[in-house]
Scaffold this motif. Structure first.
Motif, PDB file in Angstrom:
ATOM      1  N   ARG A   2      -6.055  -5.054 -15.961  1.00  0.00           N
ATOM      2  CA  ARG A   2      -4.669  -5.495 -16.283  1.00  0.00           C
ATOM      3  C   ARG A   2      -4.408  -4.892 -17.717  1.00  0.00           C
ATOM      4  O   ARG A   2      -3.376  -4.472 -17.873  1.00  0.00           O
ATOM      5  CB  ARG A   2      -4.804  -6.876 -16.413  1.00  0.00           C
ATOM      6  N   ALA A   3      -5.475  -4.791 -18.632  1.00  0.00           N
ATOM      7  CA  ALA A   3      -5.096  -4.253 -19.825  1.00  0.00           C
ATOM      8  C   ALA A   3      -4.780  -2.628 -19.851  1.00  0.00           C
ATOM      9  O   ALA A   3      -3.812  -2.209 -20.425  1.00  0.00           O
ATOM     10  CB  ALA A   3      -6.643  -4.202 -20.834  1.00  0.00           C
ATOM     11  N   MET A   4      -5.503  -1.779 -18.973  1.00  0.00           N
ATOM     12  CA  MET A   4      -5.151  -0.626 -18.907  1.00  0.00           C
ATOM     13  C   MET A   4      -3.593  -0.318 -17.894  1.00  0.00           C
ATOM     14  O   MET A   4      -3.041   0.488 -18.473  1.00  0.00           O
ATOM     15  CB  MET A   4      -6.250   0.205 -17.894  1.00  0.00           C
ATOM     16  N   ALA A   5      -3.418  -1.200 -17.148  1.00  0.00           N
ATOM     17  CA  ALA A   5      -2.142  -1.042 -16.463  1.00  0.00           C
ATOM     18  C   ALA A   5      -1.045  -1.295 -17.563  1.00  0.00           C
ATOM     19  O   ALA A   5      -0.093  -0.669 -17.596  1.00  0.00           O
ATOM     20  CB  ALA A   5      -2.196  -1.944 -15.162  1.00  0.00           C
ATOM     21  N   GLY A   6      -1.188  -2.341 -18.356  1.00  0.00           N
ATOM     22  CA  GLY A   6      -0.249  -2.652 -19.341  1.00  0.00           C
ATOM     23  C   GLY A   6      -0.053  -1.399 -20.424  1.00  0.00           C
ATOM     24  O   GLY A   6       0.875  -1.304 -20.959  1.00  0.00           O
ATOM     25  N   ALA A   7      -1.128  -0.770 -20.621  1.00  0.00           N
ATOM     26  CA  ALA A   7      -1.331   0.186 -21.475  1.00  0.00           C
ATOM     27  C   ALA A   7      -0.431   1.560 -21.040  1.00  0.00           C
ATOM     28  O   ALA A   7       0.032   2.390 -21.838  1.00  0.00           O
ATOM     29  CB  ALA A   7      -2.679   0.585 -21.842  1.00  0.00           C
ATOM     30  N   VAL A   8      -0.620   1.641 -19.997  1.00  0.00           N
ATOM     31  CA  VAL A   8       0.455   3.009 -19.121  1.00  0.00           C
ATOM     32  C   VAL A   8       1.713   2.568 -18.951  1.00  0.00           C
ATOM     33  O   VAL A   8       2.615   3.327 -18.306  1.00  0.00           O
ATOM     34  CB  VAL A   8      -0.375   3.475 -17.854  1.00  0.00           C
ATOM     35  N   GLY A   9       2.345   1.079 -19.408  1.00  0.00           N
ATOM     36  CA  GLY A   9       3.691   1.090 -19.250  1.00  0.00           C
ATOM     37  C   GLY A   9       4.112   0.023 -18.142  1.00  0.00           C
ATOM     38  O   GLY A   9       5.195  -0.366 -17.900  1.00  0.00           O
ATOM     39  N   ILE A  10       3.211  -0.423 -17.467  1.00  0.00           N
ATOM     40  CA  ILE A  10       3.571  -1.500 -16.388  1.00  0.00           C
ATOM     41  C   ILE A  10       3.742  -2.698 -16.819  1.00  0.00           C
ATOM     42  O   ILE A  10       2.939  -3.278 -17.866  1.00  0.00           O
ATOM     43  CB  ILE A  10       2.306  -1.716 -15.326  1.00  0.00           C
ATOM     44  N   ASN A  11       4.756  -3.440 -16.835  1.00  0.00           N
ATOM     45  CA  ASN A  11       5.178  -4.756 -17.006  1.00  0.00           C
ATOM     46  C   ASN A  11       4.388  -5.765 -16.309  1.00  0.00           C
ATOM     47  O   ASN A  11       4.781  -6.080 -15.164  1.00  0.00           O
ATOM     48  CB  ASN A  11       6.581  -5.106 -17.035  1.00  0.00           C
ATOM     49  N   THR A  12       3.256  -6.259 -16.929  1.00  0.00           N
ATOM     50  CA  THR A  12       2.280  -6.985 -16.144  1.00  0.00           C
ATOM     51  C   THR A  12       2.968  -8.504 -15.828  1.00  0.00           C
ATOM     52  O   THR A  12       2.837  -9.018 -14.739  1.00  0.00           O
ATOM     53  CB  THR A  12       1.043  -7.142 -16.794  1.00  0.00           C
ATOM     54  N   TYR A  41       0.817  -1.190   0.025  1.00  0.00           N
ATOM     55  CA  TYR A  41       0.173   0.026   0.080  1.00  0.00           C
ATOM     56  C   TYR A  41       0.999   1.167  -0.035  1.00  0.00           C
ATOM     57  O   TYR A  41       0.442   2.498  -0.119  1.00  0.00           O
ATOM     58  CB  TYR A  41      -1.028   0.003   1.274  1.00  0.00           C
ATOM     59  N   ARG A  42       1.997   1.052   0.063  1.00  0.00           N
ATOM     60  CA  ARG A  42       2.782   2.486   0.290  1.00  0.00           C
ATOM     61  C   ARG A  42       4.174   2.433  -1.007  1.00  0.00           C
ATOM     62  O   ARG A  42       4.672   3.566  -1.210  1.00  0.00           O
ATOM     63  CB  ARG A  42       3.535   2.419   1.486  1.00  0.00           C
ATOM     64  N   SER A  43       4.418   1.318  -1.384  1.00  0.00           N
ATOM     65  CA  SER A  43       5.399   1.263  -2.417  1.00  0.00           C
ATOM     66  C   SER A  43       5.268   1.260  -3.849  1.00  0.00           C
ATOM     67  O   SER A  43       4.036   1.023  -4.086  1.00  0.00           O
ATOM     68  CB  SER A  43       6.297  -0.094  -2.185  1.00  0.00           C
ATOM     69  N   PRO A  44       6.138   1.776  -4.518  1.00  0.00           N
ATOM     70  CA  PRO A  44       5.463   1.877  -5.982  1.00  0.00           C
ATOM     71  C   PRO A  44       5.282   0.427  -6.523  1.00  0.00           C
ATOM     72  O   PRO A  44       4.482   0.253  -7.427  1.00  0.00           O
ATOM     73  CB  PRO A  44       6.988   2.326  -6.796  1.00  0.00           C
ATOM     74  N   TRP A  45       5.860  -0.705  -6.230  1.00  0.00           N
ATOM     75  CA  TRP A  45       5.654  -2.120  -6.611  1.00  0.00           C
ATOM     76  C   TRP A  45       4.357  -2.358  -6.233  1.00  0.00           C
ATOM     77  O   TRP A  45       3.375  -2.992  -6.972  1.00  0.00           O
ATOM     78  CB  TRP A  45       6.676  -2.899  -6.022  1.00  0.00           C
ATOM     79  N   GLY A  46       3.960  -1.812  -5.006  1.00  0.00           N
ATOM     80  CA  GLY A  46       2.401  -2.376  -4.594  1.00  0.00           C
ATOM     81  C   GLY A  46       1.553  -1.496  -5.291  1.00  0.00           C
ATOM     82  O   GLY A  46       0.453  -2.112  -5.737  1.00  0.00           O
ATOM     83  N   ILE A  47       1.716  -0.280  -5.857  1.00  0.00           N
ATOM     84  CA  ILE A  47       0.940   0.348  -6.742  1.00  0.00           C
ATOM     85  C   ILE A  47       0.796  -0.329  -8.247  1.00  0.00           C
ATOM     86  O   ILE A  47      -0.622  -0.370  -8.589  1.00  0.00           O
ATOM     87  CB  ILE A  47       1.411   1.995  -6.968  1.00  0.00           C
ATOM     88  N   HIS A  48       1.651  -0.746  -8.570  1.00  0.00           N
ATOM     89  CA  HIS A  48       1.666  -1.585  -9.761  1.00  0.00           C
ATOM     90  C   HIS A  48       0.723  -2.793  -9.634  1.00  0.00           C
ATOM     91  O   HIS A  48      -0.117  -3.166 -10.664  1.00  0.00           O
ATOM     92  CB  HIS A  48       3.181  -1.801 -10.293  1.00  0.00           C
ATOM     93  N   VAL A  49       0.818  -3.653  -8.687  1.00  0.00           N
ATOM     94  CA  VAL A  49       0.217  -4.680  -8.272  1.00  0.00           C
ATOM     95  C   VAL A  49      -1.036  -4.543  -8.255  1.00  0.00           C
ATOM     96  O   VAL A  49      -2.266  -5.223  -8.887  1.00  0.00           O
ATOM     97  CB  VAL A  49       0.693  -5.381  -6.845  1.00  0.00           C
ATOM     98  N   ARG A  50      -1.725  -3.483  -7.398  1.00  0.00           N
ATOM     99  CA  ARG A  50      -2.938  -3.132  -7.442  1.00  0.00           C
ATOM    100  C   ARG A  50      -3.462  -2.547  -8.715  1.00  0.00           C
ATOM    101  O   ARG A  50      -4.802  -2.603  -9.010  1.00  0.00           O
ATOM    102  CB  ARG A  50      -3.185  -2.183  -6.259  1.00  0.00           C
ATOM    103  N   ALA A  51      -2.931  -1.929  -9.545  1.00  0.00           N
ATOM    104  CA  ALA A  51      -3.231  -1.433 -10.727  1.00  0.00           C
ATOM    105  C   ALA A  51      -3.459  -2.581 -11.767  1.00  0.00           C
ATOM    106  O   ALA A  51      -4.467  -2.630 -12.330  1.00  0.00           O
ATOM    107  CB  ALA A  51      -2.264  -0.488 -11.553  1.00  0.00           C
ATOM    108  N   VAL A  52      -2.550  -3.708 -11.520  1.00  0.00           N
ATOM    109  CA  VAL A  52      -2.938  -4.972 -12.411  1.00  0.00           C
ATOM    110  C   VAL A  52      -4.337  -5.586 -11.942  1.00  0.00           C
ATOM    111  O   VAL A  52      -4.873  -6.013 -12.986  1.00  0.00           O
ATOM    112  CB  VAL A  52      -1.629  -5.671 -12.383  1.00  0.00           C
ATOM    113  N   VAL A  53      -4.517  -5.746 -10.695  1.00  0.00           N
ATOM    114  CA  VAL A  53      -5.443  -6.405 -10.407  1.00  0.00           C
ATOM    115  C   VAL A  53      -6.926  -5.571 -10.850  1.00  0.00           C
ATOM    116  O   VAL A  53      -7.889  -6.199 -11.103  1.00  0.00           O
ATOM    117  CB  VAL A  53      -5.658  -6.440  -8.547  1.00  0.00           C
ATOM    118  N   ALA A  54      -6.781  -4.104 -10.570  1.00  0.00           N
ATOM    119  CA  ALA A  54      -8.012  -3.440 -10.929  1.00  0.00           C
ATOM    120  C   ALA A  54      -8.317  -3.550 -12.497  1.00  0.00           C
ATOM    121  O   ALA A  54      -9.398  -3.639 -12.960  1.00  0.00           O
ATOM    122  CB  ALA A  54      -7.603  -1.937 -10.480  1.00  0.00           C
TER     123      ALA A  54
END
Length: 308
Positions: free
Chosen positions: A194-204, A179-192
């Motif tokens: 996945r397609a949008m997280a990949g579109a903004v540059g997160i390596n899912t 809930y506080r680290s950048p990696w955790g933000i990426h994880v929660r973005a992928v959960v919410a």
């Protein structure tokens, strides 16, 4: 159920069983936190999760033997080294398994269930071949021996207190990570989404790999904690896998807070009922209570609210 016991006896029983439940709660929390990441956030039914716990237990046992034979002067601190090694070994194995097996089975839950069940059998046989079929136990350092005395009938083991403190530290670190680290933000973005997280540059794919490794690593730490309160065998992990899934589903598959609350409720119920009933009946009664609650609230105690 309480006939033949005085009020003081019942008080002592509930305190002692409550603390025993807290020791079980600690193992449940560590196992369930790892599974909550793998199952709740990745949708992977990992039937081999218990074997990752046993890997951590065997690493702890090997570390204890190494310190006993080669570094006896530092034996008192071997457990701290063992926890780190257990996490690393279980996480590396999880990273490898995710890369060669799990990532090809996403969105295929039945195939994942069968594949990880087969993996659990392979790991059990590997442990049996490498370490033998008999259960093994570790020798605790002197500072973990003994107990705290509270009154005439209440004794709290020091190793149980240590396991709970270890669980608290790991839980806080995981909470910060999620809930506080950048990696955790990426994880929660992928959960919410996945397609949008990949579109903004997160390596899912990398997030999935690291999440699976983290969940397996925490299971390895649970194995280290398990050696403090029980012996280790090739099939010991299967004794906890059903309870661990029960904790995750009952708490809410995507909620870490729900996982902790569920682990506490189930461990305390099971520990208290075991004193008055048999171990199997205590499990049955606990399961019936959980099933009834899930019928009324199928999303679990703390369901995550995310946009669809």
């Amino acid at each position: 159920m309480s006939s033949g016991y005085s009020f003081a006896d019942l008080t002592s029983i509930f305190v002692m069983q409550g603390f025993a439940g807290l020791s079980l709660f600690s193992v449940f929390v560590l196992m369930s936190l790892g599974l909550a990441i793998i199952f709740g956030q990745m949708g992977v039914i990992n039937m081999a999760h218990g074997e990752f716990m046993i890997l951590g237990a065997y690493v702890t046992w090997l570390t204890e033997l190494f310190f006993k034979n080669f570094l006896p002067g530092l034996f008192g601190g071997y457990f701290f080294v063992a926890v780190v090694l257990a996490f690393i070994c279980a996480a590396l194995l999880g990273m490898f398994i995710e890369r060669i097996l799990i990532r090809h089975l996403y969105h295929r839950p039945l195939d994942t269930l069968l594949a990880t069940w087969g993996l659990s059998l392979i790991l059990q046989q590997a442990y049996r071949t490498l370490f033998g079929p008999r259960e093994v136990g570790v020798d605790l350092p002197d500072w973990l021996m003994g107990s705290y005395h509270f009154g005439d009938n209440i004794e709290i083991p020091i190793n149980g207190v240590f396991v709970m403190l270890l669980t608290l530290v790991i839980t806080l670190l995981l909470g910060w990570l999620m809930y506080r680290s950048p990696w955790g933000i990426h994880v929660r973005a992928v959960v919410a989404n996945r397609a949008m997280a990949g579109a903004v540059g997160i390596n899912t794919a990398r997030v999935d790999n690291h999440s699976f490794a983290l969940g397996c690593g925490i299971a390895g730490i649970a194995g280290s904690a398990f050696t403090m309160i029980g012996s280790t065998g090739p099939t010991a992990g299967q004794q906890y896998i059903v309870d661990t899934f029960l904790v995750v589903v009952f708490g809410g598959a995507q909620s870490l807070i729900g996982t902790i609350a569920s682990a506490f409720a189930i461990s305390q119920s099971q520990s208290t009922l075991e004193f008055f009933l048999s171990g199997s009946m205590a499990k049955v009664m606990t399961l019936l209570i959980v099933v009834v609650i899930l019928m009324l609230r199928p999303q679990g105690l703390f369901a995550s609210r995310i946009r669809r």
